[in-house]
Scaffold this motif. Structure first.
Motif, mmCIF file in Angstrom:
data_model
loop_
_atom_site.group_PDB
_atom_site.id
_atom_site.type_symbol
_atom_site.label_atom_id
_atom_site.label_comp_id
_atom_site.label_asym_id
_atom_site.label_seq_id
_atom_site.Cartn_x
_atom_site.Cartn_y
_atom_site.Cartn_z
ATOM 1 N N GLY A 123 22.807 9.814 -28.120
ATOM 2 C CA GLY A 123 22.706 8.877 -29.220
ATOM 3 C C GLY A 123 21.282 8.676 -29.698
ATOM 4 N N ALA A 124 21.085 7.616 -30.470
ATOM 5 C CA ALA A 124 19.841 7.445 -31.223
ATOM 6 C C ALA A 124 18.888 6.407 -30.648
ATOM 7 C CB ALA A 124 20.164 7.071 -32.668
ATOM 8 N N LEU A 125 19.154 5.876 -29.482
ATOM 9 C CA LEU A 125 18.199 4.937 -28.895
ATOM 10 C C LEU A 125 17.070 5.707 -28.211
ATOM 11 C CD1 LEU A 125 20.534 2.097 -27.602
ATOM 12 C CD2 LEU A 125 18.841 1.977 -29.450
ATOM 13 N N GLN A 126 16.430 6.541 -29.013
ATOM 14 C CA GLN A 126 15.286 7.342 -28.611
ATOM 15 C C GLN A 126 14.524 7.687 -29.891
ATOM 16 O OE1 GLN A 126 16.706 10.986 -26.765
ATOM 17 N NE2 GLN A 126 18.559 10.947 -27.995
ATOM 18 N N GLU A 127 13.310 8.096 -29.742
ATOM 19 C CA GLU A 127 12.474 8.270 -30.932
ATOM 20 C C GLU A 127 12.875 9.465 -31.786
ATOM 21 O OE1 GLU A 127 8.202 6.361 -29.950
ATOM 22 O OE2 GLU A 127 8.745 8.014 -28.608
ATOM 23 N N TYR A 128 13.440 10.496 -31.169
ATOM 24 C CA TYR A 128 13.901 11.672 -31.908
ATOM 25 C C TYR A 128 15.259 12.105 -31.365
ATOM 26 C CZ TYR A 128 9.062 12.171 -33.551
ATOM 27 O OH TYR A 128 7.827 11.954 -34.115
ATOM 28 N N VAL A 129 16.117 12.616 -32.247
ATOM 29 C CA VAL A 129 17.407 13.144 -31.834
ATOM 30 C C VAL A 129 17.782 14.298 -32.751
ATOM 31 C CG1 VAL A 129 18.756 11.526 -33.265
ATOM 32 C CG2 VAL A 129 19.785 12.522 -31.199
ATOM 33 N N VAL A 130 18.436 15.318 -32.192
ATOM 34 C CA VAL A 130 18.897 16.469 -32.964
ATOM 35 C C VAL A 130 20.345 16.249 -33.387
ATOM 36 C CG1 VAL A 130 19.505 18.923 -32.811
ATOM 37 C CG2 VAL A 130 17.318 18.122 -31.912
#
Length: 352
Positions: A129-136
């Motif tokens: 998921g998106a609780l991180q600074e970057y996601v593919v």
């Protein structure tokens, strides 16, 4: 990966290791593959299913078996692209549809990709998921958003999509009387969607006064319970509501709510609740109340984004708390002060 020298080597990620065990960790920035983009995450909405994962280790049939990153309501800015994706997309602001179907099964071939049995879904076990600074994410799942749509609103395109698909399942149209049980984000967007589709009236059932006040501001009649609605003698009760939008998942509310639907009307079950539940057979059989389930959404993103840009959906007004990523754990461990409708995690948002 497109040459993007400004990308860092590592990033911050909020990882759920087990029930009630969230850790902010350092991870390598991933590289997008063919047909993918690397998203610099903007805002992320906190959903009820995220709370189930944190407290119970599962949400409905999705069960965590290893650490993963939550966050399925999100948008951001394209930071890099993989092979086959136009480099002109770098820098584009987007809202991301987290549902990734297989594209080849019978459901997908029929256009019913939301019930694809092997779908991935960013933010539940199986897809980060998106609780991180970057996601593919797949490039086709990233929809451009206009400048008048905020990062926070972009994150809520997913929430509004659930409500929009539920309204389509209920076939809400001009002149309908709609009953919404539950005044959380899904219910409050269900109210707005019903209004945009021409409903004659919308009644919202919600025990929290702060949420009822929001519903009133959005144009609904409100009651704290179905019993209070019944006692009030609301005009819609003479013939019954055309559509019930059940957004709580509470067994008693779901069961009783069907009794408020007119003969031949529709009860749309949005809230999940318990794995097994009863339904009122007299309503279903004798009055032919049609029960329809809602599995996420399909083909909703362009409609929702256009609605936000036109001001039909008042998303930003529903945000009652904003937290930076390093304080995101508070969304699960600390109840907000005052009204509680929608919590947004600002990962890299440019909103002020």
């Amino acid at each position: 990966m497109t040459d993007t020298p400004t990308l860092p080597a590592t990033m911050k990620a909020l990882v759920l290791h087990s029930k009630e065990d969230l850790r902010l960790e350092e991870r390598p920035v991933p590289a997008p593959g063919p047909g993918e983009i690397l998203l610099a995450v903007g805002s992320v909405g906190v959903c009820g299913s995220d709370k189930h994962f944190f407290h119970e280790g599962r949400a409905s049939s999705d069960v965590m078996t290893e650490p993963f990153v939550m966050g399925h309501e999100f948008g951001g800015r394209v930071a890099a692209v993989g092979p086959g994706v136009e480099t002109g997309r770098i820098g584009e602001r987007v809202a991301v549809e987290p549902l990734v179907p297989c594209g080849t099964c019978r459901s997908c071939r029929r256009g019913e990709y939301n019930v694809c049995p092997t779908q991935l879904f960013h933010g539940v076990p199986g897809a980060e998921g998106a609780l991180q600074e970057y996601v593919v994410v797949p490039a086709g799942n990233a929809y451009p958003i206009p400048g008048e749509v905020s990062d926070d609103a972009a994150a809520m395109v997913e929430t509004i999509s659930v409500s929009l698909w539920a309204s389509q399942r209920g076939e809400i149209t001009i002149g309908d009387r709609v009953l919404v049980t539950g005044g959380g984000p899904i219910g409050l967007f269900a109210l707005q969607v019903a209004d945009a589709r021409g409903a004659e009236s919308v009644t919202v059932i919600e025990p929290q006064e702060s949420r009822r006040l929001v519903a009133v501001r959005l144009g609904a009649d409100t009651f704290s319970s179905l019993d209070e609605l019944a006692a009030a003698g609301h005009p819609a009760l003479r013939d019954g509501y055309d559509v019930l939008m059940e957004c709580t998942g509470v067994q008693q509310v779901r069961h009783s709510g069907c009794g408020f639907v007119r003969p031949g009307g529709k009860a749309v079950f949005v809230g999940v609740g318990a794995q097994d539940a009863s339904v009122p057979m007299p309503s279903v059989i004798e009055r032919e109340v049609e029960i329809r389930g809602v599995m996420r959404y399909r083909f909703t993103w362009p409609t929702v984004i256009a609605g936000l840009a036109a001001g039909r959906y008042r998303a930003d007004e529903l945000v009652t708390r904003r937290l930076p990523l390093h304080e995101a754990h508070r969304a699960w461990t600390e109840p907000p002060a005052g009204a509680d409708v929608k919590t947004i995690i600002r990962v890299g948002s440019s909103d002020t």
